[in-house]
Design a protein around this motif. Sequence first.
Motif, PDB file in Angstrom:
ATOM      1  N   MET A 128      25.671  -6.377 -29.047  1.00  0.00           N
ATOM      2  CA  MET A 128      24.948  -5.801 -27.916  1.00  0.00           C
ATOM      3  C   MET A 128      23.584  -6.480 -27.831  1.00  0.00           C
ATOM      4  N   TYR A 129      23.205  -6.827 -26.626  1.00  0.00           N
ATOM      5  CA  TYR A 129      21.897  -7.430 -26.369  1.00  0.00           C
ATOM      6  C   TYR A 129      21.054  -6.453 -25.565  1.00  0.00           C
ATOM      7  N   LYS A 130      19.744  -6.528 -25.743  1.00  0.00           N
ATOM      8  CA  LYS A 130      18.829  -5.692 -24.985  1.00  0.00           C
ATOM      9  C   LYS A 130      17.610  -6.524 -24.626  1.00  0.00           C
ATOM     10  N   VAL A 131      17.148  -6.407 -23.391  1.00  0.00           N
ATOM     11  CA  VAL A 131      15.903  -7.033 -22.961  1.00  0.00           C
ATOM     12  C   VAL A 131      15.002  -5.955 -22.380  1.00  0.00           C
ATOM     13  N   LYS A 132      13.695  -6.179 -22.500  1.00  0.00           N
ATOM     14  CA  LYS A 132      12.711  -5.225 -21.994  1.00  0.00           C
ATOM     15  C   LYS A 132      11.591  -5.976 -21.304  1.00  0.00           C
ATOM     16  N   ILE A 133      11.065  -5.361 -20.263  1.00  0.00           N
ATOM     17  CA  ILE A 133       9.836  -5.844 -19.656  1.00  0.00           C
ATOM     18  C   ILE A 133       8.892  -4.660 -19.483  1.00  0.00           C
ATOM     19  N   THR A 134       7.622  -4.960 -19.393  1.00  0.00           N
ATOM     20  CA  THR A 134       6.628  -3.929 -19.121  1.00  0.00           C
ATOM     21  C   THR A 134       5.837  -4.311 -17.889  1.00  0.00           C
ATOM     22  N   ASP A 135       5.317  -3.321 -17.226  1.00  0.00           N
ATOM     23  CA  ASP A 135       4.452  -3.516 -16.064  1.00  0.00           C
ATOM     24  C   ASP A 135       3.601  -2.257 -15.945  1.00  0.00           C
ATOM     25  N   SER A 136       2.764  -2.209 -14.931  1.00  0.00           N
ATOM     26  CA  SER A 136       1.897  -1.049 -14.773  1.00  0.00           C
ATOM     27  C   SER A 136       1.545  -0.841 -13.305  1.00  0.00           C
ATOM     28  N   PHE A 137       1.084   0.343 -13.016  1.00  0.00           N
ATOM     29  CA  PHE A 137       0.524   0.645 -11.702  1.00  0.00           C
ATOM     30  C   PHE A 137      -0.448   1.805 -11.866  1.00  0.00           C
ATOM     31  N   SER A 138      -1.314   1.972 -10.896  1.00  0.00           N
ATOM     32  CA  SER A 138      -2.296   3.058 -10.893  1.00  0.00           C
ATOM     33  C   SER A 138      -2.027   3.949  -9.693  1.00  0.00           C
ATOM     34  N   SER A 139      -2.125   5.244  -9.902  1.00  0.00           N
ATOM     35  CA  SER A 139      -1.950   6.167  -8.781  1.00  0.00           C
ATOM     36  C   SER A 139      -2.532   7.522  -9.147  1.00  0.00           C
ATOM     37  N   ALA A 140      -2.666   8.341  -8.115  1.00  0.00           N
ATOM     38  CA  ALA A 140      -3.125   9.715  -8.286  1.00  0.00           C
ATOM     39  C   ALA A 140      -1.963  10.654  -7.978  1.00  0.00           C
ATOM     40  N   HIS A 141      -2.063  11.854  -8.510  1.00  0.00           N
ATOM     41  CA  HIS A 141      -1.064  12.886  -8.204  1.00  0.00           C
ATOM     42  C   HIS A 141      -1.607  14.233  -8.631  1.00  0.00           C
ATOM     43  N   ASN A 142      -0.891  15.265  -8.267  1.00  0.00           N
ATOM     44  CA  ASN A 142      -1.106  16.590  -8.845  1.00  0.00           C
ATOM     45  C   ASN A 142       0.252  17.258  -8.933  1.00  0.00           C
ATOM     46  N   CYS A 190      -3.421  19.844 -14.714  1.00  0.00           N
ATOM     47  CA  CYS A 190      -2.614  18.869 -13.967  1.00  0.00           C
ATOM     48  C   CYS A 190      -2.263  19.335 -12.567  1.00  0.00           C
ATOM     49  N   GLU A 191      -2.569  20.597 -12.251  1.00  0.00           N
ATOM     50  CA  GLU A 191      -2.374  21.071 -10.885  1.00  0.00           C
ATOM     51  C   GLU A 191      -3.427  20.464  -9.954  1.00  0.00           C
ATOM     52  N   ARG A 192      -4.565  20.090 -10.534  1.00  0.00           N
ATOM     53  CA  ARG A 192      -5.630  19.464  -9.743  1.00  0.00           C
ATOM     54  C   ARG A 192      -5.380  17.967  -9.617  1.00  0.00           C
ATOM     55  N   LEU A 193      -5.907  17.402  -8.553  1.00  0.00           N
ATOM     56  CA  LEU A 193      -5.791  15.966  -8.310  1.00  0.00           C
ATOM     57  C   LEU A 193      -6.371  15.181  -9.483  1.00  0.00           C
ATOM     58  N   HIS A 194      -5.601  14.205  -9.979  1.00  0.00           N
ATOM     59  CA  HIS A 194      -6.052  13.330 -11.060  1.00  0.00           C
ATOM     60  C   HIS A 194      -5.234  12.047 -11.013  1.00  0.00           C
ATOM     61  N   GLY A 195      -5.630  11.058 -11.775  1.00  0.00           N
ATOM     62  CA  GLY A 195      -4.942   9.778 -11.736  1.00  0.00           C
ATOM     63  C   GLY A 195      -4.555   9.278 -13.108  1.00  0.00           C
ATOM     64  N   HIS A 196      -3.689   8.271 -13.097  1.00  0.00           N
ATOM     65  CA  HIS A 196      -3.236   7.616 -14.326  1.00  0.00           C
ATOM     66  C   HIS A 196      -3.117   6.116 -14.083  1.00  0.00           C
ATOM     67  N   ASN A 197      -3.247   5.376 -15.145  1.00  0.00           N
ATOM     68  CA  ASN A 197      -2.846   3.974 -15.183  1.00  0.00           C
ATOM     69  C   ASN A 197      -1.517   3.966 -15.925  1.00  0.00           C
ATOM     70  N   TRP A 198      -0.441   4.060 -15.174  1.00  0.00           N
ATOM     71  CA  TRP A 198       0.907   4.202 -15.718  1.00  0.00           C
ATOM     72  C   TRP A 198       1.377   2.891 -16.317  1.00  0.00           C
ATOM     73  N   GLN A 199       1.994   2.951 -17.480  1.00  0.00           N
ATOM     74  CA  GLN A 199       2.658   1.804 -18.096  1.00  0.00           C
ATOM     75  C   GLN A 199       4.162   2.048 -17.993  1.00  0.00           C
ATOM     76  N   ILE A 200       4.881   1.026 -17.563  1.00  0.00           N
ATOM     77  CA  ILE A 200       6.315   1.148 -17.339  1.00  0.00           C
ATOM     78  C   ILE A 200       7.047   0.177 -18.251  1.00  0.00           C
ATOM     79  N   GLU A 201       8.104   0.639 -18.890  1.00  0.00           N
ATOM     80  CA  GLU A 201       8.977  -0.237 -19.665  1.00  0.00           C
ATOM     81  C   GLU A 201      10.397  -0.081 -19.119  1.00  0.00           C
TER      82      GLU A 201
END
Length: 119
Positions: A1-15, A23-34
């Motif tokens: 079995m082979y596995k490959v991974k990549i990472t990326d990121s994005f910034s956004s706000a949410h509540n 977390c019910e209040r508006l706030h943001g994150h710099n999300w990291q994605i794998e």
Amino acid sequence: MYKVKITDSFSSAHNLREYEGNCERLHGHNWQIEVSLKGEQLDELGMLVDFRELKKEVKKILSTLDHTYLNDHKYFSRVNPTSENIAHFIYKKLKPKFSDKMDKVTVWESNNSAAEYYE
């Protein structure tokens, strides 16, 4: 079995709707994605998938989320924009392109908090 991974990121706000706490209040994150793909067979070049193609598809998806208020996004108007639901959204968007190779999507909202989605 082979596995490959990549990472990326994005910034956004949410509540988080109906959440009792900060977390019910508006706030943001710099999300990291794998994104992880897996499979038993390599192509004629010895690759499970071309990293360039995977990165391109992930960038397309993340560009719809980057520097936005997630609650205004069509998908997240129906479901809370939690890390779990963001992972699910990205996975489902990638699955048509990499259906037989999809492993999982991990979304980090901080250095020590992450959610994964896989089938």
